[in-house]
Design a protein around this motif. Structure first.
Motif, PDB file in Angstrom:
ATOM      1  N   THR A  97      27.807 163.329 -43.980  1.00 13.68           N
ATOM      2  CA  THR A  97      28.805 162.643 -43.169  1.00 13.68           C
ATOM      3  C   THR A  97      29.706 161.731 -44.004  1.00 13.68           C
ATOM      4  O   THR A  97      30.939 161.785 -43.901  1.00 13.68           O
ATOM      5  CB  THR A  97      28.122 161.845 -42.044  1.00 13.68           C
ATOM      6  OG1 THR A  97      27.394 162.765 -41.203  1.00 13.68           O
ATOM      7  CG2 THR A  97      29.147 161.100 -41.208  1.00 13.68           C
ATOM      8  N   PRO A 119      29.858 161.954 -35.368  1.00 19.05           N
ATOM      9  CA  PRO A 119      31.316 161.966 -35.235  1.00 19.05           C
ATOM     10  C   PRO A 119      31.963 161.066 -36.279  1.00 19.05           C
ATOM     11  O   PRO A 119      31.556 159.914 -36.462  1.00 19.05           O
ATOM     12  CB  PRO A 119      31.531 161.433 -33.814  1.00 19.05           C
ATOM     13  CG  PRO A 119      30.290 161.793 -33.086  1.00 19.05           C
ATOM     14  CD  PRO A 119      29.188 161.661 -34.088  1.00 19.05           C
ATOM     15  N   THR A 125      33.050 167.802 -36.517  1.00 21.28           N
ATOM     16  CA  THR A 125      31.595 167.848 -36.495  1.00 21.28           C
ATOM     17  C   THR A 125      31.137 168.796 -35.393  1.00 21.28           C
ATOM     18  O   THR A 125      31.729 168.844 -34.319  1.00 21.28           O
ATOM     19  CB  THR A 125      30.984 166.448 -36.268  1.00 21.28           C
ATOM     20  OG1 THR A 125      31.594 165.839 -35.134  1.00 21.28           O
ATOM     21  CG2 THR A 125      31.204 165.572 -37.483  1.00 21.28           C
ATOM     22  N   ASN A 127      27.652 169.930 -33.393  1.00 23.59           N
ATOM     23  CA  ASN A 127      26.266 169.554 -33.131  1.00 23.59           C
ATOM     24  C   ASN A 127      25.720 170.312 -31.934  1.00 23.59           C
ATOM     25  O   ASN A 127      26.449 170.626 -30.997  1.00 23.59           O
ATOM     26  CB  ASN A 127      26.174 168.064 -32.810  1.00 23.59           C
ATOM     27  CG  ASN A 127      26.407 167.188 -34.016  1.00 23.59           C
ATOM     28  OD1 ASN A 127      25.505 167.015 -34.827  1.00 23.59           O
ATOM     29  ND2 ASN A 127      27.605 166.633 -34.142  1.00 23.59           N
ATOM     30  N   ASP A 270      34.404 165.925 -32.411  1.00 25.74           N
ATOM     31  CA  ASP A 270      33.004 166.325 -32.266  1.00 25.74           C
ATOM     32  C   ASP A 270      32.858 167.412 -31.208  1.00 25.74           C
ATOM     33  O   ASP A 270      33.254 167.213 -30.057  1.00 25.74           O
ATOM     34  CB  ASP A 270      32.164 165.101 -31.878  1.00 25.74           C
ATOM     35  CG  ASP A 270      30.674 165.366 -31.924  1.00 25.74           C
ATOM     36  OD1 ASP A 270      30.236 166.088 -32.831  1.00 25.74           O
ATOM     37  OD2 ASP A 270      29.945 164.849 -31.054  1.00 25.74           O
TER      38      ASP A 270
END
Length: 313
Positions: A97, A119, A125, A127, A270
């Protein structure tokens, strides 16, 4: 493509509808991945590498990867790919990150992605909704555990693992309100001996179910579990000692992101993949009773319908 993938930008749900592809965007992208481990780990790194293969097959992408990237060299490796003109540079894992944020700031023309990352400004990102999947394996673990003590083992603390543990603990204590979940770290994603030693230490504290969140190191956890006659539950990997596994398919997620990039619709935000199908929960071990399987599958339906929610309070 990625039928079950639902994308959200933090709290807001984003539709996955494709926009028209312009000629410039339709060119095959160049995609590079920095991996913390080996592509033969039968876990996260192998799964991500499979995503590169899918990107080649589906979009004609030119791909590259570097294995065993240490934390100290993350920025260097990712920056080198950006300098060489790769369109997409991926950090495989939440530990990338900070490095991704720096690379994105230094190379604004490059799309920087972190799989399983928190994020981050300027970074895409991707997930899975980790509490959902952690809850399901924790629910099964809590019903099967005889000691009432389970553990989660990773290499280091980062957001995705913490979220998995939150769900795992909630599921475990739903099954056993007096249950306890320990957390430990090995400081090494791939070292099998360290993972095995850490597992023995946990077992000495009455742990009889362990959730490994590791790369190749998960093998050491499985070995310890087999030798001491306890169980594991899986995230990303499956083994003979697992009661059940959560199938987080980052290969499909990465290929999906490459397709979104090629369409010109991938954004630096995100994206979260929710539980939408029972097959995202793997096969149950023979030692899991039928009534416990039914409880877990009922929980899957409750999560899908929104009856069981993991939104932050």
């Amino acid at each position: 493509m990625l039928d079950h993938l639902k994308a959200t930008a933090l709290a807001a749900v984003t539709a996955l509808g494709a926009l028209a592809v312009t000629p410039a965007q339709a060119e095959a992208p160049r995609v590079a991945v920095a991996l913390p481990g080996m592509i033969t780990d039968r876990a996260f790194n192998e799964n991500v590498h499979n995503g590169l293969v899918k990107a080649e097959e589906q979009f004609g992408a030119e791909t590259a990867y570097t294995e065993n990237v240490s934390q100290a060299t993350q920025v260097e490796v990712m920056s080198d790919y950006a300098r060489r003109g790769y369109d997409i540079v991926v950090g495989a894992g939440g530990e990338y990150t900070d490095a991704a944020e720096r690379v994105a700031a230094n190379f604004p023309e490059t799309t920087v992605i972190v799989l399983n990352g928190a994020p981050t400004e300027g970074v895409t990102t991707i997930n899975y909704d980790n509490p959902e999947f952690g809850y399901l394996v924790g629910l099964v673990a809590g019903h099967v555990s005889e000691t009432g003590v389970a553990a989660a083992l990773s290499a280091q603390e980062f957001a995705a693992f913490t979220n998995v543990v939150d769900g795992f603990r909630r599921g475990f204590q739903t099954a056993n309100p007096e249950g306890e979940v320990l957390v430990a770290y090995t400081n090494d994603w791939a070292d099998i001996a360290k993972a095995k030693e850490a597992s023995f230490n946990l077992i000495s504290q009455d742990v009889d179910v362990i959730l490994p969140y590791l790369d190749a190191g998960w093998v050491g956890v499985a070995q310890a579990a087999e030798e001491r006659g306890i169980h594991t539950v899986g995230i990303l990997h499956e083994s003979d000692t697992n009661l059940v596994s959560a199938r987080l398919d980052f290969a499909r997620a990465l290929a999906w992101a490459v397709g979104k990039y090629q369409e010109g619709t991938l954004e630096p935000k995100d994206y979260v993949i929710h539980l939408t199908a029972a097959d995202q929960l793997g096969d149950f071990s023979d030692v899991v009773p039928e009534d416990v399987r039914a409880i877990a599958l009922e929980a899957v339906e409750k999560i899908k319908s929104g009856e069981l929610s993991f939104d932050a309070e």
